[in-house]
Motif scaffolding. Structure first.
Motif, PDB file in Angstrom:
ATOM      1  N   ILE A 174       0.847  -1.012  -0.055  1.00  0.00           N
ATOM      2  CA  ILE A 174      -0.110   0.014   0.122  1.00  0.00           C
ATOM      3  C   ILE A 174       0.846   1.259  -0.164  1.00  0.00           C
ATOM      4  O   ILE A 174       2.164   1.329   0.599  1.00  0.00           O
ATOM      5  CB  ILE A 174      -1.080   0.073   1.200  1.00  0.00           C
ATOM      6  N   PHE A 175       0.608   2.272  -0.854  1.00  0.00           N
ATOM      7  CA  PHE A 175       1.243   3.454  -0.865  1.00  0.00           C
ATOM      8  C   PHE A 175       0.494   4.516   0.073  1.00  0.00           C
ATOM      9  O   PHE A 175      -0.804   4.776  -0.355  1.00  0.00           O
ATOM     10  CB  PHE A 175       1.352   3.820  -2.352  1.00  0.00           C
ATOM     11  N   THR A 176       1.080   5.075   1.251  1.00  0.00           N
ATOM     12  CA  THR A 176       0.306   5.813   1.820  1.00  0.00           C
ATOM     13  C   THR A 176       0.233   7.366   1.735  1.00  0.00           C
ATOM     14  O   THR A 176      -0.489   8.034   2.151  1.00  0.00           O
ATOM     15  CB  THR A 176       0.952   5.715   3.444  1.00  0.00           C
ATOM     16  N   ARG A 177       1.066   7.644   0.691  1.00  0.00           N
ATOM     17  CA  ARG A 177       1.142   9.136   0.208  1.00  0.00           C
ATOM     18  C   ARG A 177       1.116   9.156  -1.226  1.00  0.00           C
ATOM     19  O   ARG A 177       1.912   9.652  -2.124  1.00  0.00           O
ATOM     20  CB  ARG A 177       2.572   9.888   0.852  1.00  0.00           C
ATOM     21  N   ALA A 178      -0.171   8.590  -1.847  1.00  0.00           N
ATOM     22  CA  ALA A 178      -0.608   8.847  -3.132  1.00  0.00           C
ATOM     23  C   ALA A 178      -1.355   9.928  -3.300  1.00  0.00           C
ATOM     24  O   ALA A 178      -2.393  10.102  -2.702  1.00  0.00           O
ATOM     25  CB  ALA A 178      -1.035   7.404  -3.683  1.00  0.00           C
ATOM     26  N   LEU A 216       1.043  -5.476   7.280  1.00  0.00           N
ATOM     27  CA  LEU A 216       0.978  -4.987   6.095  1.00  0.00           C
ATOM     28  C   LEU A 216       2.333  -4.343   5.582  1.00  0.00           C
ATOM     29  O   LEU A 216       3.215  -4.148   6.367  1.00  0.00           O
ATOM     30  CB  LEU A 216      -0.108  -3.417   5.962  1.00  0.00           C
ATOM     31  N   ILE A 217       2.631  -4.247   4.297  1.00  0.00           N
ATOM     32  CA  ILE A 217       3.723  -3.543   3.931  1.00  0.00           C
ATOM     33  C   ILE A 217       3.549  -2.405   3.030  1.00  0.00           C
ATOM     34  O   ILE A 217       2.495  -2.252   2.332  1.00  0.00           O
ATOM     35  CB  ILE A 217       4.667  -4.602   2.783  1.00  0.00           C
ATOM     36  N   SER A 218       4.112  -1.269   3.493  1.00  0.00           N
ATOM     37  CA  SER A 218       3.485  -0.039   2.856  1.00  0.00           C
ATOM     38  C   SER A 218       4.893   0.975   2.409  1.00  0.00           C
ATOM     39  O   SER A 218       5.868   0.562   3.035  1.00  0.00           O
ATOM     40  CB  SER A 218       2.709   0.866   3.874  1.00  0.00           C
ATOM     41  N   HIS A 219       4.597   1.618   1.595  1.00  0.00           N
ATOM     42  CA  HIS A 219       5.594   2.566   0.985  1.00  0.00           C
ATOM     43  C   HIS A 219       5.311   3.804   1.567  1.00  0.00           C
ATOM     44  O   HIS A 219       3.935   4.370   1.136  1.00  0.00           O
ATOM     45  CB  HIS A 219       5.719   2.518  -0.310  1.00  0.00           C
ATOM     46  N   ASP A 220       5.782   4.781   2.191  1.00  0.00           N
ATOM     47  CA  ASP A 220       5.443   6.107   2.783  1.00  0.00           C
ATOM     48  C   ASP A 220       6.118   7.262   1.775  1.00  0.00           C
ATOM     49  O   ASP A 220       5.972   8.325   2.392  1.00  0.00           O
ATOM     50  CB  ASP A 220       5.891   6.250   4.133  1.00  0.00           C
ATOM     51  N   GLY A 221       6.866   6.806   0.800  1.00  0.00           N
ATOM     52  CA  GLY A 221       7.124   7.914  -0.217  1.00  0.00           C
ATOM     53  C   GLY A 221       6.125   8.555  -0.854  1.00  0.00           C
ATOM     54  O   GLY A 221       4.881   7.807  -0.984  1.00  0.00           O
ATOM     55  N   LEU A 222       6.412   9.606  -1.657  1.00  0.00           N
ATOM     56  CA  LEU A 222       5.213  10.145  -2.411  1.00  0.00           C
ATOM     57  C   LEU A 222       5.040   9.423  -3.808  1.00  0.00           C
ATOM     58  O   LEU A 222       6.266   9.140  -4.538  1.00  0.00           O
ATOM     59  CB  LEU A 222       5.837  11.653  -2.908  1.00  0.00           C
ATOM     60  N   VAL A 223       4.029   9.317  -4.041  1.00  0.00           N
ATOM     61  CA  VAL A 223       3.500   8.698  -5.369  1.00  0.00           C
ATOM     62  C   VAL A 223       2.154   9.226  -6.064  1.00  0.00           C
ATOM     63  O   VAL A 223       1.461  10.031  -5.311  1.00  0.00           O
ATOM     64  CB  VAL A 223       2.717   7.046  -4.926  1.00  0.00           C
ATOM     65  N   GLU A 224       2.291   9.535  -7.242  1.00  0.00           N
ATOM     66  CA  GLU A 224       1.178  10.058  -7.886  1.00  0.00           C
ATOM     67  C   GLU A 224       0.333   9.047  -9.040  1.00  0.00           C
ATOM     68  O   GLU A 224       0.640   7.955  -9.272  1.00  0.00           O
ATOM     69  CB  GLU A 224       1.494  11.195  -8.811  1.00  0.00           C
ATOM     70  N   MET A 253      12.477   8.001  -6.782  1.00  0.00           N
ATOM     71  CA  MET A 253      11.868   8.605  -5.606  1.00  0.00           C
ATOM     72  C   MET A 253      11.351  10.058  -5.783  1.00  0.00           C
ATOM     73  O   MET A 253      12.449  10.775  -6.331  1.00  0.00           O
ATOM     74  CB  MET A 253      12.897   8.419  -4.219  1.00  0.00           C
ATOM     75  N   LYS A 254      10.337  10.422  -5.397  1.00  0.00           N
ATOM     76  CA  LYS A 254       9.857  11.826  -5.750  1.00  0.00           C
ATOM     77  C   LYS A 254      10.006  12.679  -4.538  1.00  0.00           C
ATOM     78  O   LYS A 254       9.748  12.320  -3.518  1.00  0.00           O
ATOM     79  CB  LYS A 254       8.450  11.756  -6.099  1.00  0.00           C
ATOM     80  N   ARG A 255      10.440  13.875  -4.691  1.00  0.00           N
ATOM     81  CA  ARG A 255      10.722  14.991  -3.685  1.00  0.00           C
ATOM     82  C   ARG A 255       9.458  15.565  -3.700  1.00  0.00           C
ATOM     83  O   ARG A 255       9.134  16.395  -2.630  1.00  0.00           O
ATOM     84  CB  ARG A 255      11.694  15.933  -4.256  1.00  0.00           C
ATOM     85  N   ALA A 256       8.424  15.420  -4.485  1.00  0.00           N
ATOM     86  CA  ALA A 256       6.881  16.288  -4.502  1.00  0.00           C
ATOM     87  C   ALA A 256       6.056  15.605  -5.329  1.00  0.00           C
ATOM     88  O   ALA A 256       6.360  15.000  -6.387  1.00  0.00           O
ATOM     89  CB  ALA A 256       7.370  17.747  -5.003  1.00  0.00           C
ATOM     90  N   ALA A 257       4.870  15.782  -5.073  1.00  0.00           N
ATOM     91  CA  ALA A 257       3.642  15.326  -5.797  1.00  0.00           C
ATOM     92  C   ALA A 257       2.845  16.604  -6.195  1.00  0.00           C
ATOM     93  O   ALA A 257       2.909  17.585  -5.391  1.00  0.00           O
ATOM     94  CB  ALA A 257       2.827  14.108  -5.095  1.00  0.00           C
ATOM     95  N   PHE A 258       2.056  16.686  -7.190  1.00  0.00           N
ATOM     96  CA  PHE A 258       1.591  17.853  -7.855  1.00  0.00           C
ATOM     97  C   PHE A 258       0.425  17.656  -8.196  1.00  0.00           C
ATOM     98  O   PHE A 258      -0.160  16.560  -8.617  1.00  0.00           O
ATOM     99  CB  PHE A 258       2.412  18.237  -9.195  1.00  0.00           C
ATOM    100  N   SER A 259      -0.535  18.766  -7.885  1.00  0.00           N
ATOM    101  CA  SER A 259      -2.300  18.644  -7.984  1.00  0.00           C
ATOM    102  C   SER A 259      -2.369  20.085  -8.355  1.00  0.00           C
ATOM    103  O   SER A 259      -1.550  21.005  -8.312  1.00  0.00           O
ATOM    104  CB  SER A 259      -2.745  18.186  -6.598  1.00  0.00           C
ATOM    105  N   GLN A 260      -3.594  20.151  -9.042  1.00  0.00           N
ATOM    106  CA  GLN A 260      -3.930  21.519  -9.239  1.00  0.00           C
ATOM    107  C   GLN A 260      -5.576  21.600  -9.301  1.00  0.00           C
ATOM    108  O   GLN A 260      -6.170  20.501  -9.346  1.00  0.00           O
ATOM    109  CB  GLN A 260      -3.457  21.860 -10.710  1.00  0.00           C
ATOM    110  N   TYR A 261      -6.033  22.897  -8.963  1.00  0.00           N
ATOM    111  CA  TYR A 261      -7.572  23.178  -9.096  1.00  0.00           C
ATOM    112  C   TYR A 261      -7.940  24.508  -9.654  1.00  0.00           C
ATOM    113  O   TYR A 261      -7.285  25.556  -9.353  1.00  0.00           O
ATOM    114  CB  TYR A 261      -8.246  22.817  -7.973  1.00  0.00           C
TER     115      TYR A 261
END
Length: 662
Positions: free
Chosen positions: A64-68, A447-455, A555-563
């Motif tokens: 599971i990716f906790t920061r998606a 559970l096995i999780s990845h806490d890095g940033l994912v999009e 590995m990402k230093r940031a995830a991007f969103s917009q509105y």
């Protein structure tokens, strides 16, 4: 043409076709599950109110990716984005009023790519956003090998079938129903699951008959509507969430320093009969607490209902197609009263963060799934009765809240029939079934999780790599003429690293809290360091692996969103929640690092669809190290002046500069 020549050509074609089929032998089947408007309200994401045993069982067998994060908190743009692996700036879709192939470029989709590489692709339910966004055809004939299935009962989405406190039927947000009394005597997600399960069973039977012929792998995408509003689901699922047990959001107030342009006034809720009857003032008037509990109850009940249907789907996969890659995502989040907001339509964490699970499924002799088809017949029929505010206070406030239920005439249907099924599930083997809040105690769920940033744009290249298909190239700076490429990062190297080492017992983890697999973030700013970053090498250290084995992991230093917004203040006309692109005058670009969320609201030309970075209308800065709920906008705080400049520059540099490869 002579007969011999015709026969020769015929057998040559057969040989070519069989060679093509053989070339895909050994490629896994792929199941993609997409749930509409689903935030991480799941047991496997540590939500103690959630009851989602089937999704949690899937999570136990995967990562599971906790920061998606979604790239925009609106169905059409988000789905177009992750199905093409292009960001909204590239698809040029910020609303639901255009088709990317005509509006932006002839971009290859995820199912299309699998189809072009020998997979049989099938769609059931909501995968592409319907309407012009997918050319009124679910992107046919490009994406699917057969006509997409849409449940007939979806045509009754807005029918007045929701019981109000006046005893009459309305078109409402809160809408528990008796399935047998609905048009078609069913609900859309039930029909979608029935189709998908039947398709899998027929496919398995056909494969058994033709077992000597190499099997053509399939890509099956199944999309669930709930918990999208209206919150229409079998009323029996309310029993798992007595109204007296439903808490309010822990931060139900406007964030300090919130600029008006950032506010989502939840216009899509206000016209519904039940919300309109509350006479809530626009734009900031809060939802009454008693009705906020109903909406939250409905959301969690609808999610459990969907989980039960997913149980049927996964059980069929486990029975017939054990060698399957399974991906589970939500298309964006949903506010449940946090910040005094409801719905999506914002750049807040609750609107952009999504569940993201990938599993390399293997056959289980005893299925861990207990689905709707086995649970629903055992649940007693319940009569639902929605009470008014005064009745609510009389009935549920005080000590009486511990005993009363929302059902008419004191009808009580207990959880026992559900728990009978869950007790047999390995997931709940040692849990206390009298206290649901303890069912998901972290120490009991491995559970096995990845806490890095994912999009979500990472989904397409990841599934391509896991299926063993030719990898996607990163899109060039100007990619409108490039049909196939990705603006995401494949998670396959990370997943293979985790799977290979868990299967070889290099490490075992019992989550308490979620086990972190934080990759090394090259060039991480000092201002963005936190406890998580301080332990950024924990994956290598814990597993005692040679760093060379991590080669290629991005590995990402940031995830991007917009509105988008039509103006600097909330409005109904034009709709500030869902403005057409032509009405958009401001775009909110949001950057999520491991520590901060920074959002810049800048001028935007709705005709050319271009931002004006010299015109910064407003800014937001939230420090998750001290404010994980994003309640305090710190943009004006002198302590964060340097971080604000740094994050603004990082936002302008964009996603290409935010990924490091180990």
């Amino acid at each position: 043409m002579c007969r011999a020549m015709k026969e020769g050509i015929f057998f040559l074609l057969i040989k070519i076709l069989l060679a093509g089929a053989s070339s895909l032998t050994g490629h896994p089947n792929v199941l993609l599950i997409v749930v509409d408007d689903l935030r991480p309200a799941l047991g496997c994401y540590d939500d103690t109110l959630a009851l989602t045993p089937n999704i949690d069982s899937l999570a136990q067998q995967g990562t599971i990716f906790t920061r998606a994060y979604a790239q925009q908190a609106l169905c059409g743009p988000s789905r177009t984005s992750f199905l093409t692996s292009r960001r909204p700036e590239t698809t040029r879709l910020y609303d639901v009023h255009s088709y990317w192939r005509k509006h932006a470029g002839n971009f290859t989709t995820l199912p299309q790519y699998f189809k072009e590489h020998g997979y049989h692709t099938v769609s059931a339910g909501k995968i592409f956003h319907p309407g012009i966004v997918s050319n009124h055809s679910d992107d046919q004939p490009y994406s699917w090998s057969e006509p997409p299935f849409h449940p007939p009962t979806q045509a009754h989405k807005q029918d007045p079938v929701c019981l109000g406190h006046d005893g009459k039927l309305h078109t409402s947000i809160y809408c528990p129903v008796q399935v047998e009394e609905q048009p078609g005597r069913s609900l859309p997600d039930i029909q979608t699951t029935e189709f998908a399960v039947a398709w899998l069973e027929k496919r398995a039977a056909r494969q058994e008959l033709l077992k000597e012929t190499p099997a053509e792998p399939f890509f099956l995408a199944v999309g669930y509507h709930k918990p999208h509003i209206p919150l229409k689901f079998p009323s029996q699922f309310l029993d798992m969430f007595p109204i007296s047990s439903i808490p309010l959001a822990t931060n139900p107030h406007l964030p300090r320093g919130l600029p008006p342009v950032a506010w989502n006034p939840w216009n899509d809720l206000r016209w519904r009969a039940d919300i309109a009857a509350l006479n809530v003032s626009f734009p900031y008037g809060p939802m009454p607490d008693y009705y906020a509990r109903y909406i939250r109850q409905g959301y969690y009940a609808a999610t459990t209902y969907t989980d039960s249907l997913i149980g049927d789907l996964l059980d069929a996969v486990n029975t017939h197609f054990p060698d399957t890659i399974i991906a589970f995502i939500g298309d964006h989040g949903w506010s449940l009263g946090e910040h005094q907001e409801w719905s999506k339509f914002s750049n807040f964490e609750v609107a952009t963060r999504v569940p993201f699970i990938i599993s390399r499924w293997r056959h289980h002799k005893t299925s861990p799934f207990k689905g709707f088809s086995s649970i629903y017949p055992r649940i007693k029929k319940a009569n639902v009765h929605l009470v008014s505010k005064n009745q609510y206070h009389k009935r549920y406030v005080g000590e009486d809240m511990k005993r009363k239920h929302v059902y008419k005439n004191g009808v009580e249907t207990t959880l026992n029939s559900i728990f009978d099924f869950l007790r047999s599930s390995r997931l709940f083997k040692s849990h206390d079934f009298e206290n649901k809040s303890r069912m998901y105690e972290s120490s009991k769920m491995r559970l096995i999780s990845h806490d890095g940033l994912v999009e979500l744009v990472d989904l397409f290249p990841t599934l391509v790599d896991l299926a063993g298909l030719p990898a996607l190239n990163t899109c060039p700076q100007e990619s409108r003429l490039t049909d196939t490429c990705t603006e995401g990062t494949s998670l396959s190297p990370l997943l293979h690293f985790i799977w290979d080492n868990t299967e070889s017992r290099a490490f075992e983890t019992t989550r308490s809290p979620l086990t972190s697999f934080l990759g090394r973030n090259k060039g991480q700013d000092n201002e963005d360091s936190d406890k998580g970053n301080a332990e950024q090498y924990s994956m290598i250290k814990t597993m005692q692996m040679d760093p060379k084995q991590l080669s290629g992991i991005g590995m990402k230093r940031a995830a991007f969103s917009q509105y988008p917004r039509p103006g600097p203040k909330p409005s109904i006309h034009p709709d500030s929640d869902q403005p057409p692109a032509r009405d958009t005058t401001i775009m909110g670009y949001s950057l999520r690092t491991l520590r901060f969320r920074y959002t810049a609201w800048v001028g935007f030309n709705g005709s050319t669809l271009t931002p004006d970075w010299s015109n910064v209308v407003a800014q937001e800065l939230y420090d998750h190290q001290v404010d994980p709920l994003e309640d305090h906008n710190l943009i004006s705080h002198p302590h964060y002046a340097s971080a604000s400049i740094q994050l603004h520059n990082q936002l302008m540099q964009g996603w290409r500069q935010a990924t490091s490869v180990l």
